[in-house]
Structure formats: C-alpha cells, structure tokens
Design a protein around this motif. Structure first.
Motif, PDB file in Angstrom:
ATOM      1  N   VAL A 119       3.727   8.986   0.310  1.00 17.70           N
ATOM      2  CA  VAL A 119       2.753   8.468  -0.759  1.00 17.70           C
ATOM      3  C   VAL A 119       1.686   7.490  -0.231  1.00 17.70           C
ATOM      4  O   VAL A 119       0.789   7.073  -0.704  1.00 17.70           O
ATOM      5  CB  VAL A 119       3.346   7.740  -1.774  1.00 17.70           C
ATOM      6  CG1 VAL A 119       4.121   8.564  -2.665  1.00 17.70           C
ATOM      7  CG2 VAL A 119       4.102   6.374  -1.303  1.00 17.70           C
ATOM      8  N   GLY A 120       1.614   7.206   1.197  1.00 18.51           N
ATOM      9  CA  GLY A 120       0.762   6.446   1.943  1.00 18.51           C
ATOM     10  C   GLY A 120       0.669   4.861   1.694  1.00 18.51           C
ATOM     11  O   GLY A 120       0.220   4.117   2.737  1.00 18.51           O
ATOM     12  N   GLY A 121       1.516   4.513   0.674  1.00 18.95           N
ATOM     13  CA  GLY A 121       1.702   2.995   0.734  1.00 18.95           C
ATOM     14  C   GLY A 121       0.811   2.170  -0.375  1.00 18.95           C
ATOM     15  O   GLY A 121       1.012   1.011  -0.623  1.00 18.95           O
ATOM     16  N   SER A 122      -0.053   3.074  -0.854  1.00 18.47           N
ATOM     17  CA  SER A 122      -1.138   2.182  -1.786  1.00 18.47           C
ATOM     18  C   SER A 122      -0.454   1.654  -2.978  1.00 18.47           C
ATOM     19  O   SER A 122      -0.824   0.780  -3.610  1.00 18.47           O
ATOM     20  CB  SER A 122      -2.082   3.248  -2.104  1.00 18.47           C
ATOM     21  OG  SER A 122      -1.918   4.358  -2.532  1.00 18.47           O
ATOM     22  N   VAL A 123       0.821   2.478  -3.388  1.00 21.86           N
ATOM     23  CA  VAL A 123       1.188   1.859  -4.616  1.00 21.86           C
ATOM     24  C   VAL A 123       2.056   0.718  -4.356  1.00 21.86           C
ATOM     25  O   VAL A 123       2.321  -0.221  -5.359  1.00 21.86           O
ATOM     26  CB  VAL A 123       1.929   2.987  -5.107  1.00 21.86           C
ATOM     27  CG1 VAL A 123       3.400   2.977  -4.387  1.00 21.86           C
ATOM     28  CG2 VAL A 123       2.581   2.703  -6.651  1.00 21.86           C
ATOM     29  N   MET A 124       2.020   0.123  -2.933  1.00 17.26           N
ATOM     30  CA  MET A 124       2.772  -1.041  -2.771  1.00 17.26           C
ATOM     31  C   MET A 124       1.753  -1.957  -2.506  1.00 17.26           C
ATOM     32  O   MET A 124       1.767  -3.094  -2.885  1.00 17.26           O
ATOM     33  CB  MET A 124       3.844  -0.925  -1.655  1.00 17.26           C
ATOM     34  CG  MET A 124       5.214  -0.262  -2.193  1.00 17.26           C
ATOM     35  SD  MET A 124       6.085   0.352  -0.736  1.00 17.26           S
ATOM     36  CE  MET A 124       5.506   2.073  -0.565  1.00 17.26           C
ATOM     37  N   THR A 125       0.703  -1.754  -1.667  1.00 14.49           N
ATOM     38  CA  THR A 125      -0.371  -2.517  -1.184  1.00 14.49           C
ATOM     39  C   THR A 125      -1.335  -2.697  -1.973  1.00 14.49           C
ATOM     40  O   THR A 125      -1.876  -4.108  -2.159  1.00 14.49           O
ATOM     41  CB  THR A 125      -1.049  -1.934  -0.006  1.00 14.49           C
ATOM     42  OG1 THR A 125      -1.693  -0.577  -0.210  1.00 14.49           O
ATOM     43  CG2 THR A 125      -0.204  -1.820   1.244  1.00 14.49           C
TER      44      THR A 125
END
Length: 267
Positions: free
Chosen positions: A158-164
């Motif tokens: 998912v690339g991490g954007s949902v956390m960052t």
C-alpha cells in the motif's frame, strides 16, 4: 477486456496518487487480485508485488512534479527515509513466505482500523484550532516510525500513505501538503519493495494460470495501470483541484471504505 479495464482503473490510480498520496497501491492491490484471480490464493502475492512497481513509477513521477517549496517540509528526514526503505525490504521479503490469505485479511483489517481511528481520534477530521495552528509550525514525522511503517506498507502493498498522511495531518499539515509529501515517502517504501519482488523466483512452475510474471510482478497489469495513471498525474499536478480541507479529509476516509469493500468483493 482486462487490459482496457486495468487502463481505466489506472486513471483512478493517477487521481489517488495526486489527491491522496496513495501512489496507486490501495487501488492497484484489489484490482490486480481481480485481474489475476486465476492464480488463486497467490493472486494476493502478485498484487502486492505489482502494486509496489506501479507505486515506484507513480510516486516518483508525482514527486518530480511537486513544487520544491512543498518538498522542503521533508528537509532533514534522511533517517526517516532510510528506515522506511529498510522496513519495506523486510516487509516485501515477508510477503514471499506468509500465507496469501494473511496478507489479504490484514489488508482489510488495517483499512478498517484506520477508518475507525480517523473517525474517532481527534486530529484528522478535527484538526487543531486556527489560533493554535498559526502559533505552532507543522512538526516533522519522527524517524522511529520509519521501520514499522515501511514493513507494514510493503507487506500489504500500500505504499504507506494510509499511515503517513494521517500522521502528517496530526502533525499540523493541511491535507494538500500531507498528501503531496506522501509521494516521496511512498517512493522510499516502494522502491526496495519492488526490487525484492522483481528478484528471485516466481510462483511454482505448476501454476497454470497463463499469467506471465517477472519475479512476483505481473508486468502486463503494471503497464496497463501506468498507461492510465501517468497522464492524469501530469494534468492534476499542473492544475490541482481546489478542495476545502474538511471535504478533502472526508474524501480520504470514503476512498478507504470503497477500497476495503472492493477487496472483500474481489478477494
């Protein structure tokens, strides 16, 4: 028909890359699971690997056309980027050995928990008051987040954007800035994850699904998604839509809900 459908979905990944910093991952994973359903349970492994390659190109292109003044907010984040990459390498390796069903249900569970967190915990939909925001400069993300965010993001594709994005939102950034900064952070995660996914062996030779893979990546699906995404990124970065901040935040949550529903439907 699959190629046409994937290209059409690629348009959506371009929109989500620019507007939400997703790099295409959250859209690409359920779509590739659908396109490569003939692989059975292994479709999830191929989807996360293909998603990583799509995100490298999308996030890299989006970062390249982002104004330097916006990217300046990441100045001094070298340690964070290195830890994101290290965690992503570990997460991509874990994808190779973990049961495919684990990654699929972890994907859905993580989105559900994220939606609940964004709705219930202050700071995303209900940011700091204007007076406090004016007196406090936005804070950088702590480097300690790098390794776990990178590992989880690469494992789920998912690339991490949902956390960052939520983290940067709570650190004082507007949605426009938080989503723009998510792309270089996604690139730090997706690049090592894609390298791991492209290397090594593909699925067992006995898998008769007529899907041509490079490592665990489906290059045909990746190419179709990128064909639709890259022109959209170029246009939207040049003429970004004007969206009120609160509406922007609600749209982010709504998209997560749609992706979770799609994963349950196609997974």
């Amino acid at each position: 028909m699959d190629v046409m459908a994937l290209t059409g979905i690629g348009l959506l990944t371009g929109v989500t890359t620019v507007l939400f910093g997703f790099g295409g991952g959250f859209v690409a994973v359920p779509v590739v699971v659908w396109a490569d359903a003939a692989l059975g349970a292994d479709a999830m492994r191929v989807a996360t690997a293909t998603s990583a390659l799509v995100m490298v190109v999308n996030a890299g292109f989006a970062t390249a056309v982002t104004p330097r003044r916006v990217l300046g907010a990441l100045r001094g984040s070298g340690t964070l980027l290195l830890l994101l990459a290290a965690g992503a390498s570990a997460g991509a390796l874990a994808t190779r050995v973990a049961p495919p069903a684990l990654a699929r249900w972890a994907f859905v569970a993580y989105i559900a928990l994220t939606i609940a967190d964004l709705l219930l915990r202050p700071g995303f939909l209900r940011p700091r008051s204007p007076a406090k925001a004016a007196s406090d400069a936005p804070r950088p993300l702590p480097p300690v987040l790098g390794a776990p965010v990178g590992a989880v993001a690469a494992f789920l594709g998912v690339g991490g954007s949902v956390m960052t994005v939520p983290a940067m939102r709570r650190a004082g950034h507007t949605m426009h800035v938080a989503t723009a900064l998510a792309n270089p952070l996604t690139l730090a995660i997706a690049l090592p994850a894609a390298m791991v996914s492209l290397s090594g062996s593909a699925l067992p030779a006995g898998t008769d699904a007529h899907v041509h893979l490079v490592g665990l990546v489906d290059p045909g699906a990746a190419a179709a998604l990128l064909l639709g995404a890259l022109p959209v990124i170029a246009v939207l970065r040049r003429r970004p839509p004007r969206i009120p901040d609160r509406t922007y935040a609600w749209s982010y949550i709504a998209l997560l809900a749609v992706v979770a529903a799609a994963m349950l439907r196609w997974g």
